[in-house]
Design an enzyme around this catalytic site. Sequence first.
Site, PDB file in Angstrom:
ATOM      1  N   ASP A  96      -1.068   3.678   3.453  1.00 17.18           N
ATOM      2  CA  ASP A  96      -2.724   3.708   3.682  1.00 17.18           C
ATOM      3  C   ASP A  96      -3.203   4.109   2.388  1.00 17.18           C
ATOM      4  OD1 ASP A  96      -2.032   2.866   6.073  1.00 17.18           O
ATOM      5  OD2 ASP A  96      -3.042   4.202   7.236  1.00 17.18           O
ATOM      6  N   ASP A  97      -4.454   3.933   2.437  1.00 13.90           N
ATOM      7  CA  ASP A  97      -5.610   4.861   1.628  1.00 13.90           C
ATOM      8  C   ASP A  97      -5.559   4.532  -0.039  1.00 13.90           C
ATOM      9  OD1 ASP A  97      -6.039   5.979   3.833  1.00 13.90           O
ATOM     10  OD2 ASP A  97      -5.837   8.037   3.315  1.00 13.90           O
ATOM     11  N   HIS A 147      -8.371  -1.111   5.526  1.00 17.05           N
ATOM     12  CA  HIS A 147      -8.526   0.129   6.188  1.00 17.05           C
ATOM     13  C   HIS A 147      -9.821   0.583   6.040  1.00 17.05           C
ATOM     14  CE1 HIS A 147      -6.621   3.705   7.583  1.00 17.05           C
ATOM     15  NE2 HIS A 147      -6.645   4.552   6.373  1.00 17.05           N
ATOM     16  N   HIS A 151     -13.438   4.717   4.476  1.00 17.86           N
ATOM     17  CA  HIS A 151     -12.406   5.433   5.441  1.00 17.86           C
ATOM     18  C   HIS A 151     -13.429   6.488   6.601  1.00 17.86           C
ATOM     19  CE1 HIS A 151      -8.951   7.958   6.430  1.00 17.86           C
ATOM     20  NE2 HIS A 151      -8.250   6.991   5.938  1.00 17.86           N
ATOM     21  N   HIS A 247       1.330   7.135   3.152  1.00 19.84           N
ATOM     22  CA  HIS A 247       0.056   6.969   2.353  1.00 19.84           C
ATOM     23  C   HIS A 247       0.624   6.763   0.702  1.00 19.84           C
ATOM     24  CE1 HIS A 247      -1.526   8.808   5.847  1.00 19.84           C
ATOM     25  NE2 HIS A 247      -2.712   8.452   5.632  1.00 19.84           N
TER      26      HIS A 247
END
Length: 313
Positions: A96-97, A147, A151, A247
Amino acid sequence: MRVVAGLMFAGALSLLASGAAWSQTSAAKSAAAPQPAPAAAPAVAPAPTKAPCANPNALGIGRVVEIDTTGGPGFGFEHFKQLDFLRDKEVVLTFDDGPWPLNTPSVLKTLADECTTGIFFPIGKHSTYYPEILKQVLAAGHTVGSHTWSHAILTNKKLTEDQRKDEIEKGFSAVKWALGGVSPSPFFRFPALQHPPEMVTYLGTRNIAMFSCDLDSFDFKARNAQQVIDVTMKKLDKLGKGIILMHDFHKHTAEALPELLHRLKAGGYKVVKMVSKVPVQTLPQYDEEILKDAKLPTVSERPVSSVVQTISE
Ligand SMILES: [Zn+2]
């Protein structure tokens, strides 16, 4: 309640040879389509031309499964209990991210060294900052979802329903823009794994699959790479299989990954690659919004050397 209609693992392809599984299956899929794609069809990711795996001891890819996202199925037993599709000792690697400099390319290198793969859930804004890194993720044959745009935690009461939808839709449009117009997979992960019920329902109407996880590496809390490895392997050995949340944004994760993948291989775990049957259908108004936001979208892409030439010095 969410409607999980028509869900099936079409084929649940068991491409056991890691060399064969390593290549993107989208080319074969488009070739098998009964009709030529109409002009309005979403762009399909070009099949990367990948060399066969050069590492005889690579972790590789054990199995490729294709997901029909009709009705918005949910994956990951921390929140969604219906779809228990992983066999014992199977894992799905998720990141993620990103995309982010240094750390995402490092993760990509490690995955390539081990001839294996993961699902990336990039943040829309980050994708607009570093589109070239996200393009490398796709070109390496990994699955790309989304995603959100920024955020935002979508259970935040201060957000209106429209703002929550904007976060989801603009996120997908930003990823598509960063990928040069190639639509990502209809795979979505809620920030902080906070699932507002009305957005879960909304994603169902958009035929977008939701990904929680089976085990959280808690890499964002880790003090060092070793801790990422220890926490992940301890949880995995207890569960025996699962979708692992990590991540690619984080340095410790990038540093931990080579050893973590060695430990997976040594422990007899096999990586499952998840691909979507069709790409996400982004909404035109959000695609346009991203184009408007992008700085100087029509700027010349000619290299410096073709624009500026030293003729005297
Ligand atoms: Zn996140």
